[in-house]
Design an enzyme around this catalytic site. Sequence first.
Site, short mmCIF file in Angstrom:
data_model
loop_
_atom_site.label_atom_id
_atom_site.label_comp_id
_atom_site.label_asym_id
_atom_site.label_seq_id
_atom_site.Cartn_x
_atom_site.Cartn_y
_atom_site.Cartn_z
N SER A 1 75.85 40.14 44.15
CA SER A 1 75.46 38.88 44.79
C SER A 1 74.25 39.06 45.70
CB SER A 1 76.64 38.26 45.54
OG SER A 1 76.96 39.02 46.68
N ASN A 2 74.13 40.21 46.34
CA ASN A 2 72.91 40.46 47.13
C ASN A 2 71.69 40.62 46.21
OD1 ASN A 2 73.29 40.69 50.16
ND2 ASN A 2 75.07 41.83 49.39
N ARG B 1 75.10 65.86 40.32
CA ARG B 1 74.46 64.79 41.09
C ARG B 1 72.94 64.88 40.94
NH1 ARG B 1 76.68 61.54 45.14
NH2 ARG B 1 78.61 62.70 45.07
N ARG C 1 77.09 54.98 45.10
CA ARG C 1 76.94 56.44 44.97
C ARG C 1 76.20 56.96 46.19
NH1 ARG C 1 80.33 58.45 41.80
NH2 ARG C 1 79.10 60.34 41.53
N HIS D 1 74.42 46.76 54.70
CA HIS D 1 75.74 47.27 55.08
C HIS D 1 76.51 46.16 55.79
CE1 HIS D 1 78.75 50.24 56.06
NE2 HIS D 1 78.80 49.70 57.27
N ASP E 1 74.49 55.40 56.27
CA ASP E 1 74.46 54.18 57.11
C ASP E 1 73.81 54.43 58.47
OD1 ASP E 1 75.83 52.91 55.04
OD2 ASP E 1 77.79 53.31 55.90
N GLU F 1 74.58 38.14 54.72
CA GLU F 1 73.87 39.20 53.98
C GLU F 1 72.80 38.58 53.08
OE1 GLU F 1 76.37 42.08 51.96
OE2 GLU F 1 77.97 41.78 53.40
#
Length: 196
Positions: free
Chosen positions: A16-17, A68, A94, A112, A148, A177
């Site tokens: 949605s963002n 990774r 991730r 966030h 974050d 957001e």
Amino acid sequence: MSARKRVAILISGRGSNMAALIEAATEPDFPAEIALVVSNRPDAKGLEFATARGIATAIVDHRAFASREAFEAALQAKLAEARIDIVCLAGFLRMFTASFVEPWRGRMLNIHPSLLPEFKGLDTHARALAANAKIHGCTVHFVVPELDSGPIVLQARVPVVEGDDADSLAERVLAAEHRIYPAALKLVAEGKVKGI
Ligand code: GRF
């Protein structure tokens, strides 16, 4: 106006963002274009929306890579191939290594769902309620190797109201957001806010 910045949005799910960023970038004077949407999950709902809007999509499935580093190398190759200037993480689930993040310092954003530095990590709405917060919210920040933790571009404060549960609070924060992510991308794409 100088050339529009080429943006990649990285998603893992609903998107949605991502949709809010795509909508904003359809405005003729928006300083960035969404050149690519990448998902690490083939079943991410957001891919359908992006495709319907004629945006190039790519799947880089982390499960297909032995490490990774190999996953990140494939992702970086997609971004380079599309000549991406700015990366927007939008519900991308991730974690990155520092070697992937460093070259993007100042050019990679994340959204966030809390007023950072409060409530880093997951389950932010339930944790805000458990802490009896009266004001909650969301943050767009530059991505640095620490989770974050990068420089903040924009925040929106959202009231916690009587009777809220994690879902009702999440819904109210999500609406905020969708307002601040496009606004933050605009600031960064115009060079009005710098992450380094
Ligand atoms: C949003 O709440 C975002 O803040 C968090 O993950 C959620 C993603 O939602 N990082 P969506 O995929 O953008 O709808």
